[in-house]
Design a protein around this motif. Structure first.
Motif, PDB file in Angstrom:
ATOM      1  N   THR A  52      51.039 -26.390  35.264  1.00 46.42           N
ATOM      2  CA  THR A  52      50.914 -25.016  34.768  1.00 46.42           C
ATOM      3  C   THR A  52      50.533 -24.920  33.294  1.00 46.42           C
ATOM      4  OG1 THR A  52      53.298 -25.025  34.343  1.00 46.42           O
ATOM      5  CG2 THR A  52      52.574 -24.050  36.424  1.00 46.42           C
ATOM      6  N   ASP A  53      50.670 -26.020  32.570  1.00 46.73           N
ATOM      7  CA  ASP A  53      50.528 -25.946  31.125  1.00 46.73           C
ATOM      8  C   ASP A  53      49.592 -27.055  30.625  1.00 46.73           C
ATOM      9  OD1 ASP A  53      50.859 -26.238  28.376  1.00 46.73           O
ATOM     10  OD2 ASP A  53      53.009 -25.774  28.420  1.00 46.73           O
ATOM     11  N   ALA A  54      48.430 -26.657  30.112  1.00 43.15           N
ATOM     12  CA  ALA A  54      47.406 -27.628  29.725  1.00 43.15           C
ATOM     13  C   ALA A  54      47.832 -28.488  28.536  1.00 43.15           C
ATOM     14  CB  ALA A  54      46.091 -26.924  29.410  1.00 43.15           C
ATOM     15  N   ASP A  55      48.543 -27.890  27.572  1.00 44.83           N
ATOM     16  CA  ASP A  55      49.030 -28.660  26.427  1.00 44.83           C
ATOM     17  C   ASP A  55      49.953 -29.768  26.877  1.00 44.83           C
ATOM     18  OD1 ASP A  55      47.685 -27.153  24.664  1.00 44.83           O
ATOM     19  OD2 ASP A  55      49.392 -25.899  24.073  1.00 44.83           O
ATOM     20  N   ASN A  56      50.789 -29.365  27.816  1.00 49.75           N
ATOM     21  CA  ASN A  56      51.752 -30.305  28.357  1.00 49.75           C
ATOM     22  C   ASN A  56      51.050 -31.487  29.021  1.00 49.75           C
ATOM     23  OD1 ASN A  56      54.722 -30.565  29.000  1.00 49.75           O
ATOM     24  ND2 ASN A  56      53.757 -30.868  30.991  1.00 49.75           N
ATOM     25  N   GLU A  57      49.971 -31.193  29.702  1.00 48.90           N
ATOM     26  CA  GLU A  57      49.215 -32.261  30.343  1.00 48.90           C
ATOM     27  C   GLU A  57      48.703 -33.258  29.306  1.00 48.90           C
ATOM     28  OE1 GLU A  57      46.198 -31.092  33.164  1.00 48.90           O
ATOM     29  OE2 GLU A  57      45.143 -32.997  32.878  1.00 48.90           O
ATOM     30  N   GLU A  58      48.282 -32.733  28.165  1.00 52.54           N
ATOM     31  CA  GLU A  58      47.810 -33.612  27.093  1.00 52.54           C
ATOM     32  C   GLU A  58      48.930 -34.520  26.594  1.00 52.54           C
ATOM     33  OE1 GLU A  58      44.723 -34.176  26.137  1.00 52.54           O
ATOM     34  OE2 GLU A  58      44.155 -32.777  27.732  1.00 52.54           O
ATOM     35  N   ILE A  59      50.113 -33.962  26.500  1.00 51.63           N
ATOM     36  CA  ILE A  59      51.260 -34.753  26.043  1.00 51.63           C
ATOM     37  C   ILE A  59      51.547 -35.889  27.019  1.00 51.63           C
ATOM     38  CG2 ILE A  59      53.756 -34.739  25.602  1.00 51.63           C
ATOM     39  CD1 ILE A  59      53.414 -31.824  24.633  1.00 51.63           C
ATOM     40  N   VAL A  60      51.601 -35.544  28.296  1.00 47.49           N
ATOM     41  CA  VAL A  60      51.881 -36.568  29.312  1.00 47.49           C
ATOM     42  C   VAL A  60      50.789 -37.635  29.303  1.00 47.49           C
ATOM     43  CG1 VAL A  60      52.129 -36.996  31.791  1.00 47.49           C
ATOM     44  CG2 VAL A  60      53.253 -35.021  30.751  1.00 47.49           C
ATOM     45  N   LYS A  61      49.546 -37.174  29.172  1.00 47.76           N
ATOM     46  CA  LYS A  61      48.422 -38.103  29.108  1.00 47.76           C
ATOM     47  C   LYS A  61      48.587 -39.064  27.936  1.00 47.76           C
ATOM     48  CE  LYS A  61      44.126 -36.275  30.056  1.00 47.76           C
ATOM     49  NZ  LYS A  61      42.911 -35.538  29.593  1.00 47.76           N
ATOM     50  N   ALA A  62      48.955 -38.514  26.792  1.00 52.13           N
ATOM     51  CA  ALA A  62      49.143 -39.339  25.585  1.00 52.13           C
ATOM     52  C   ALA A  62      50.282 -40.339  25.766  1.00 52.13           C
ATOM     53  CB  ALA A  62      49.405 -38.446  24.374  1.00 52.13           C
ATOM     54  N   ILE A  63      51.375 -39.892  26.352  1.00 52.28           N
ATOM     55  CA  ILE A  63      52.509 -40.806  26.582  1.00 52.28           C
ATOM     56  C   ILE A  63      52.074 -41.964  27.474  1.00 52.28           C
ATOM     57  CG2 ILE A  63      54.801 -41.077  27.644  1.00 52.28           C
ATOM     58  CD1 ILE A  63      55.428 -38.174  26.882  1.00 52.28           C
ATOM     59  N   ILE A  64      51.357 -41.635  28.557  1.00 51.19           N
ATOM     60  CA  ILE A  64      50.925 -42.680  29.483  1.00 51.19           C
ATOM     61  C   ILE A  64      49.969 -43.659  28.808  1.00 51.19           C
ATOM     62  CG2 ILE A  64      49.643 -43.146  31.626  1.00 51.19           C
ATOM     63  CD1 ILE A  64      50.854 -40.540  32.754  1.00 51.19           C
ATOM     64  N   THR A  65      49.034 -43.124  28.030  1.00 49.13           N
ATOM     65  CA  THR A  65      48.067 -43.985  27.348  1.00 49.13           C
ATOM     66  C   THR A  65      48.764 -44.936  26.379  1.00 49.13           C
ATOM     67  OG1 THR A  65      46.474 -42.189  27.466  1.00 49.13           O
ATOM     68  CG2 THR A  65      45.940 -43.996  25.983  1.00 49.13           C
ATOM     69  N   MET A  66      49.674 -44.380  25.575  1.00 49.77           N
ATOM     70  CA  MET A  66      50.383 -45.219  24.600  1.00 49.77           C
ATOM     71  C   MET A  66      51.269 -46.249  25.281  1.00 49.77           C
ATOM     72  SD  MET A  66      51.410 -42.803  21.395  1.00 49.77           S
ATOM     73  CE  MET A  66      52.081 -41.416  22.288  1.00 49.77           C
ATOM     74  N   ALA A  67      51.990 -45.810  26.295  1.00 48.50           N
ATOM     75  CA  ALA A  67      52.883 -46.730  27.005  1.00 48.50           C
ATOM     76  C   ALA A  67      52.072 -47.857  27.641  1.00 48.50           C
ATOM     77  CB  ALA A  67      53.681 -45.986  28.065  1.00 48.50           C
ATOM     78  N   ASP A  68      50.942 -47.489  28.216  1.00 50.05           N
ATOM     79  CA  ASP A  68      50.044 -48.471  28.827  1.00 50.05           C
ATOM     80  C   ASP A  68      49.613 -49.529  27.832  1.00 50.05           C
ATOM     81  OD1 ASP A  68      49.538 -48.466  31.471  1.00 50.05           O
ATOM     82  OD2 ASP A  68      47.983 -46.907  31.400  1.00 50.05           O
ATOM     83  N   SER A  69      49.242 -49.069  26.639  1.00 54.87           N
ATOM     84  CA  SER A  69      48.732 -50.028  25.667  1.00 54.87           C
ATOM     85  C   SER A  69      49.849 -50.917  25.124  1.00 54.87           C
ATOM     86  CB  SER A  69      47.983 -49.314  24.543  1.00 54.87           C
ATOM     87  OG  SER A  69      48.888 -48.517  23.825  1.00 54.87           O
ATOM     88  N   LEU A  70      51.089 -50.476  25.254  1.00 50.65           N
ATOM     89  CA  LEU A  70      52.221 -51.326  24.867  1.00 50.65           C
ATOM     90  C   LEU A  70      52.742 -52.157  26.037  1.00 50.65           C
ATOM     91  CD1 LEU A  70      54.220 -48.791  22.654  1.00 50.65           C
ATOM     92  CD2 LEU A  70      53.127 -50.900  21.852  1.00 50.65           C
ATOM     93  N   GLY A  71      52.094 -52.020  27.179  1.00 45.57           N
ATOM     94  CA  GLY A  71      52.516 -52.789  28.345  1.00 45.57           C
ATOM     95  C   GLY A  71      53.808 -52.301  28.978  1.00 45.57           C
TER      96      GLY A  71
END
Ligand code: C2E
Ligand code: MG
Ligand code: MG
Length: 269
Positions: free
Chosen positions: A209-228
Motif C-alpha cells: 500500500t505504501d511506495a516509500d515503504n517498498e523502497e525501505i524494504v528494498k534497501a534493507i534487502i539490498t544491504m543485507a544481501d551485500s553483507l551476506g
C-alpha cells in the motif's frame, strides 16, 4: 520506568499500578516454578523452495479460564523482575527437545528459533544454558537460532558481544528480530555475529500500500544481501505481499499466510 537490567521488582519508582504488578509478578514467579507455560510454534518458510526451514518458538501463558496471556504482556515484567532468566532457560530446553524430536521423525533438517531477552546475558551463564540444552536434546548447535530484537542490542553492547561470539563459535546462529524499528545500522550487526535479519512486520504489512515503504524494504534487502545476511520477512498475511517480497529478492517469510503460531502437536510441516 523500570529498566530491563534492574532486578528489583518492587521499588519506590512504582506508581498506582504497582500492586497489580506485584500480584502479576507473584503469579508469574509461581507459573515459572510450576512450569505452567506453553510454547507455540510458527513456521518460517524458504521462499525459493516453499519449505518450512525453521520454526520459531513463541511463549504463551495459559490461564485457568482457558485464555492465553500473550508474551507482550508478561515478558516486560519477567525482564524487570529477573524471572526471564529461569523462564528463558525453560524455553531453550523445551524448544531444543521439540526440534530434536521433529528431526527424528518428519523434518530431519529443521531448525528452531528462540527469542532472547538481553537480560539473559546478565549472569554470564547463557552459553552454559544453551550447551546443556543442546546436549540434553542431542541437537546439533547449528539447529538452534537465537533471536534478539534490534532495539535491545543498542543498550548493552560489550557484554553481549563476547557472549554472542562464543555462541557463534559453538555453531548457534543469531538473528536480529524486528529489524527496522531501531537504528537500522547494518554495520553494527557484524559486531553481534548476526547471520540473519528479520524485517519487522510493520514494514511488511505496508508493503503493498505504501511506495516509500517498498523502497525501505528494498534497501534493507539490498544491504543485507551485500553483507551476506539471510533475510526473513515477518508478518506476511497475503499472497500479494508474498509475491512482492519474492520480487524484491527476500529469502524467507513468516506469517499468518502460512500459519499462526500453534501448539507443537498442530504444526504441519
Ligand atoms: P517476535 O519474536 O517478533 O514474534 C513474532 C510475533 O508476530 C508473534 O507474536 C507472532 O504471533 C506475530 N505474528 C506472526 N505472523 C504474524 C502475521 O502474519 N500477522 C500478525 N499480525 N502477527 C504475526 P507473539 O507470539 O505475540 O510474540 C510477541 C513477541 O514476544 C515476540 O515477537 C517476541 O519478541 C516476544 N517473545 C515471544 N516468546 C518469547 C520468549 O520465549 N522469550 C522472549 N524473551 N521473548 C519472547
Ligand atoms: Mg522473534
Ligand atoms: Mg519480530
Amino acid at each position: 520506568k523500570v529498566g530491563r537490567k534492574t532486578y528489583h521488582f518492587y521499588d519506590t519508582e512504582m506508581d498506582e499500578g504497582s500492586e497489580d504488578k506485584f500480584a502479576l509478578f507473584q503469579q508469574l514467579h509461581q507459573a515459572v516454578i510450576s512450569q505452567q507455560f506453553a510454547l507455540y510454534y510458527q513456521p518460517i518458510v524458504d521462499l525459493r523452495s516453499g519449505k518450512t526451514v525453521v520454526v520459531e518458538a513463541l511463549l504463551r501463558w495459559p490461564q485457568s479460564d482457558g485464555s492465553m496471556i500473550s508474551p507482550d504482556e508478561f515478558i516486560p515484567l519477567a525482564e524487570s523482575s529477573g524471572v526471564i532468566t529461569e523462564l528463558g532457560r525453560w524455553v531453550i530446553n523445551e524448544a531444543c527437545l521439540f526440534c530434536a524430536a521433529l528431526r527424528k521423525s518428519t523434518a530431519p533438517e529443521l531448525k528452531v528459533a528462540v527469542n532472547l531477552s538481553v537480560v539473559q546475558f546478565a549472569d554470564g551463564k547463557l552459553q552454559q544454558t544453551v550447551e546443556s540444552a543442546l546436549d540434553n536434546a542431542n541437537l546439533p548447535a547449528n539447529a538452534l537460532e537465537l533471536e534478539l530484537t534490534e532495539s535491545q542490542l543498542l543498550d548493552d553492547k560489550d557484554q553481549i558481544q563476547s557472549q554472542l561470539k562464543s555462541l557463534d563459535e559453538l555453531g548457534v546462529s543469531v538473528a536480529i528480530d524486528d529489524f527496522g524499528t531501531g537504528y537500522s545500522n547494518l554495520g553494527y550487526l557484524r559486531h553481534f555475529n548476526a547471520r540473519k535479519l528479520k524485517i519487522d512486520r510493520s514494514f511488511v504489512s505496508a508493503l503493498t500500500t505504501d511506495a516509500d515503504n517498498e523502497e525501505i524494504v528494498k534497501a534493507i534487502i539490498t544491504m543485507a544481501d551485500s553483507l551476506g545476511l539471510e533475510i526473513v520477512a515477518e508478518g506476511i498475511e497475503d499472497e500479494a505481499t508474498l509475491s512482492k517480497l519474492i520480487t524484491l529478492g527476500c529469502h524467507a517469510g513468516q506469517g499468518y499466510y502460512w500459519s499462526k503460531p500453534v501448539p507443537g502437536s498442530e504444526l504441519s510441516l
